[in-house]
Design an enzyme around this catalytic site. Structure first.
Site, mmCIF file in Angstrom:
data_model
loop_
_atom_site.group_PDB
_atom_site.id
_atom_site.type_symbol
_atom_site.label_atom_id
_atom_site.label_comp_id
_atom_site.label_asym_id
_atom_site.label_seq_id
_atom_site.Cartn_x
_atom_site.Cartn_y
_atom_site.Cartn_z
ATOM 1 N N HIS A 1 14.807 -2.965 14.970
ATOM 2 C CA HIS A 1 14.100 -4.251 15.064
ATOM 3 C C HIS A 1 12.946 -4.392 14.281
ATOM 4 O O HIS A 1 11.922 -3.747 14.242
ATOM 5 C CB HIS A 1 13.681 -4.400 16.516
ATOM 6 C CG HIS A 1 13.417 -5.824 16.964
ATOM 7 N ND1 HIS A 1 12.850 -6.162 17.978
ATOM 8 C CD2 HIS A 1 13.097 -6.962 16.146
ATOM 9 C CE1 HIS A 1 12.630 -7.411 18.123
ATOM 10 N NE2 HIS A 1 12.734 -7.886 17.011
ATOM 11 N N HIS B 1 10.543 -1.026 15.235
ATOM 12 C CA HIS B 1 10.679 -0.021 16.306
ATOM 13 C C HIS B 1 12.177 0.006 16.426
ATOM 14 O O HIS B 1 12.965 -1.102 16.084
ATOM 15 C CB HIS B 1 10.007 -0.726 17.430
ATOM 16 C CG HIS B 1 10.422 -1.902 18.082
ATOM 17 N ND1 HIS B 1 9.642 -3.105 17.736
ATOM 18 C CD2 HIS B 1 11.274 -2.398 18.832
ATOM 19 C CE1 HIS B 1 10.157 -3.956 18.391
ATOM 20 N NE2 HIS B 1 11.185 -3.771 18.789
ATOM 21 N N ASP C 1 14.935 -0.444 19.550
ATOM 22 C CA ASP C 1 15.031 -0.786 20.979
ATOM 23 C C ASP C 1 16.268 0.138 21.609
ATOM 24 O O ASP C 1 17.398 0.142 20.957
ATOM 25 C CB ASP C 1 15.446 -2.345 21.146
ATOM 26 C CG ASP C 1 14.034 -2.957 20.900
ATOM 27 O OD1 ASP C 1 13.211 -2.581 21.681
ATOM 28 O OD2 ASP C 1 14.116 -3.694 19.929
ATOM 29 N N LYS D 1 8.235 9.175 -18.704
ATOM 30 C CA LYS D 1 6.897 9.492 -18.286
ATOM 31 C C LYS D 1 6.147 8.451 -17.786
ATOM 32 O O LYS D 1 5.678 7.829 -18.738
ATOM 33 C CB LYS D 1 6.293 10.670 -19.048
ATOM 34 C CG LYS D 1 5.131 11.468 -18.645
ATOM 35 C CD LYS D 1 4.409 12.297 -19.429
ATOM 36 C CE LYS D 1 3.291 13.134 -18.762
ATOM 37 N NZ LYS D 1 2.302 12.234 -17.973
ATOM 38 N N ASP E 1 2.717 6.684 -16.680
ATOM 39 C CA ASP E 1 1.348 7.152 -16.769
ATOM 40 C C ASP E 1 0.655 6.752 -15.486
ATOM 41 O O ASP E 1 0.247 5.513 -15.371
ATOM 42 C CB ASP E 1 0.820 6.376 -17.862
ATOM 43 C CG ASP E 1 -0.803 6.929 -18.251
ATOM 44 O OD1 ASP E 1 -1.211 7.908 -17.627
ATOM 45 O OD2 ASP E 1 -1.195 6.169 -19.012
ATOM 46 N N GLU F 1 4.068 6.286 -22.279
ATOM 47 C CA GLU F 1 3.358 7.571 -22.319
ATOM 48 C C GLU F 1 4.506 8.807 -23.102
ATOM 49 O O GLU F 1 3.945 9.592 -23.886
ATOM 50 C CB GLU F 1 2.978 8.359 -21.018
ATOM 51 C CG GLU F 1 1.867 9.309 -21.476
ATOM 52 C CD GLU F 1 1.131 9.878 -20.190
ATOM 53 O OE1 GLU F 1 1.660 9.607 -18.989
ATOM 54 O OE2 GLU F 1 0.312 10.634 -20.266
HETATM 55 MN MN MN Z 1 12.486 -5.034 20.060
#
Ligand code: MN
Length: 490
Positions: A53, A59, A61, A198, A200, A344
Site C-alpha cells: 500500500h 506499508h 497490509d 565513469k 563524476d 570524466e
Molecule cells: Mn493500508
C-alpha cells in the site's frame, strides 16, 4: 465501552466492518464496501492476502480471513523472512472478505489514499487464534511458513517468523566496502570487457529493505539525510530487500555531472537547506551493481550475472537510473564519446569477474579523460590584494608511510564561496608545526599549517620530476574520503 484486555486490541471487532465503513466514503473510493452478496463460505483453508500500500508511508497490509472478515494489520516493513528480526504489525480495522482481491488507486485525500497492489496471497492454517496470540502457517507464493502475531502495546503488535529463514536466506549486510577500480589504460583486447561511463560524483552503497533506503559513502558516512530525493527509490523497490552500488551525481546546466554543485549538497548543516537544495540542485543515483537481493548475496556472481539481476529491477525514476553497460563495442569508441561530451572517462569491467568487496581490483580499470588527484590539505597561505584576510592557496600533500609528502599548492579553481567555506573548516584545525615531511619542502612565505584531515581533489596536467603537481586546479572537497584513501593515481 466494552472491556478490553489491558494493552491489547483484540484481533477481531465486535461489530463486523462498522469501523471499516465509517472510515470510507463509498462514492469516492474504489475499495469494496463488503455489502454485496456475502462471500461464498469456503470448505477449504481460509485465505490470507498481503497488499502493498503506497499510502503516505509505504506499508504492507496483512489480512487473515477469520469469522467472515479479514482481520488486518499494517506492517511498515513487511513480513519478516528472518526469525531474528520481528516486525511491527499495527492492528487495524477488519476488512470485508472481498477486499482480499482488491487492487487499485484510492484517491488522494481519501482514507489510505495511494496505490494498493496484491503482494502475495494464499491459504493458511490456524494453529492458535486468541485475543493476544495468533499463530498461523502461511502457504503463499512469496511467503510460506509459521508466523505468530502478538500484541505489545495498544494497537501495536509484532509479527515473528517461527520457522527457520528460507533456504539460503541471508540478512542484508550492515556495511559493504565498495570494490575499487585501478587507474589505467583501456584493455588491449576488448573481448570479455564491458564498458561503463565513469560518473563524476560520490560513490554510494545503498541498503534497501521494507521500502526504506539507507546510503553510505566509502568512508561509512550516512548520506541518507543529505539526499531526501532517493527515498523514492526505497518505495520503488518496495519489498525487494537489496544492496545497490552506484554513484550520486548532480548535473550542471550542460547536462554533465558538476562535482562542485554536488559538493555543496554534502555540506549542508540543516534540514531546511537540504530541502531547498534538493529542489534547486537535484541529485541522481546512477546504479551500476546489485550486491544482495531478496535475501541472497550476489557478490560471488560474475559481472554479467549481476547485470541480469540489476536490469530485471528496472530501476528508472525521477532521481535514479540503471547505468548503461556497453558490451561488444570498442572501448576506444566509448572513451572518445565521453571525451566529446565532457564526461570524466570510462570504467572497463571484466565480464567474468566477481565483486571484490573492499579491494582495488584490476578487474575494474578506470580510464580518465582528465587527470585528477586526491590530496590532503596540510595548510594554507594568506591571500593578497582582494583576497587579503582570506586564503590565497592550499598546501597539498599525499600520505606516505613516513608522513605527508608535500606535492605543491593550488590557488585557482575556487568558486565564490569556496575560499570562505574552506577557511571555516581550516582555522579550527590550525597548528603551529608543519605536517609535511621533510619540513623544509614548503617554501611558501608565512604558511599556516593544519592537522592533515581534509581530503580534496585537483585537476592537473602532469607530475613534475620533483614530484609536484603541475598546473593544479581545485575541484572540491572529498568529504566522502579519508586521508588513508588518498593514493597517487598513476
Ligand atoms: Mn493500508
Amino acid at each position: 465501552m466494552a472491556t478490553r484486555r489491558k494493552g491489547a486490541s483484540k484481533p477481531q471487532s465486535e461489530s463486523p466492518l462498522g469501523t471499516y465503513r465509517s472510515k470510507r466514503n463509498a462514492a469516492k473510493t474504489p475499495e469494496p464496501m463488503g455489502d454485496g452478496p456475502r462471500a461464498r463460505r469456503r470448505k477449504d483453508l481460509p485465505v490470507f492476502v498481503i497488499q502493498e500500500h503506497h499510502a503516505r508511508a509505504l506499508h504492507w497490509d496483512f489480512r487473515l480471513e477469520h469469522e467472515g472478515v479479514l482481520v488486518s494489520w499494517a506492517l511498515p516493513k513487511g513480513v519478516p523472512e528472518d526469525p531474528k528480526s520481528n516486525h511491527l504489525a499495527v492492528h487495524t480495522e477488519d476488512h470485508p472478505l472481498d477486499y482480499g482481491s482488491f487492487e487499485g488507486d484510492i484517491p488522494a485525500g481519501e482514507y489510505g489514499g495511494g496505490q494498493v497492489r496484491i503482494w502475495d496471497h494464499g491459504h493458511f492454517e490456524v494453529e492458535k487464534w486468541r485475543p493476544d496470540e495468533v499463530m498461523v502457517v502461511l502457504h503463499g507464493s512469496k511467503v510460506s511458513g509459521r508466523y505468530v502475531l502478538f500484541p505489545t502495546s495498544g494497537k501495536n503488535w509484532m509479527i515473528h517468523r517461527m520457522d527457520p529463514a528460507p533456504e539460503g536466506f541471508q540478512p542484508l549486510p550492515e556495511k559493504v566496502r565498495p570494490m575499487l577500480a585501478t587507474p589505467g589504460t583501456l584493455p588491449a583486447d576488448d573481448t570479455g570487457w564491458a564498458f561503463e561511463i565513469k560518473w563524476d560524483g560520490v560513490r554510494a552503497i545503498s541498503f534497501i529493505e521494507g521500502g526504506r533506503i539507507r546510503m553510505l559513502s566509502r568512508n561509512d558516512k550516512d548520506l541518507t539525510p543529505s539526499f531526501p530525493e532517493f527515498r523514492e527509490l526505497g518505495a520503488f523497490l518496495g519489498a525487494r530487500p537489496c544492496v545497490l552500488d552506484g554513484e550520486i551525481v548532480v548535473l550542471g546546466e550542460d547536462g554533465v555531472p558538476d562535482f562542485g554543485r554536488l559538493q555543496h549538497r554534502l555540506h549542508l548543516a540543516n534540514a531546511n537547506d537540504v530541502k531547498r537544495q534538493s529542489a534547486a540542485s537535484p541529485a541522481s543515483y546512477v546504479v551500476f551493481d546489485v550486491l544482495h537481493l531478496d535475501g541472497h548475496p550476489l557478490m560471488s556472481l560474475t559481472y554479467d550475472e549481476r547485470r541480469v539481476h540489476l536490469e530485471e529491477l528496472g530501476l528508472s525514476g525521477a532521481s535514479f537510473a540503471t547505468a548503461d553497460s556497453f558490451r561488444d563495442v570498442r572501448g576506444v569508441d566509448i572513451l572518445q564519446a565521453t571525451k566529446e561530451t565532457g564526461l570524466e572517462g570510462v570504467i572497463a569491467k571484466r565480464r567474468d569477474s566477481a565483486y571484490a568487496e573492499g579491494k582495488r581490483s584490476t578487474a575494474w580499470i578506470k580510464v580518465k579523460n582528465v587527470r585528477t588527484q586526491e590530496v590532503v590539505i596540510g595548510g594554507w597561505t594568506d591571500g593578497a590584494g582582494s583576497r587579503a584576510g582570506s586564503m590565497g592557496a592550499l598546501l597539498l600533500g599525499i600520505p606516505t608511510a613516513g608522513g605527508l609528502r608535500y606535492v605543491g599548492k593550488v590557488g585557482t579553481g575556487f568558486g565564490d564561496r569556496d575560499r570562505d567555506d574552506l577557511m571555516d573548516l581550516l582555522r579550527p584545525a590550525a597548528r603551529t608545526t608543519t605536517p609535511f615531511i621533510p619540513p623544509s619542502d614548503v617554501k611558501e612565505r608565512g604558511p599556516h599549517f593544519v592537522n592533515p584531515l581534509l581530503v580534496g581533489e585537483v585537476r592537473f596536467s602532469e607530475w613534475t620530476e620533483a614530484g609536484r603537481l603541475r598546473h593544479p586546479t581545485w575541484r572540491g572537497l572529498r568529504s566522502d574520503k579519508s586521508p588513508a584513501d588518498v593514493v597517487i593515481e598513476s
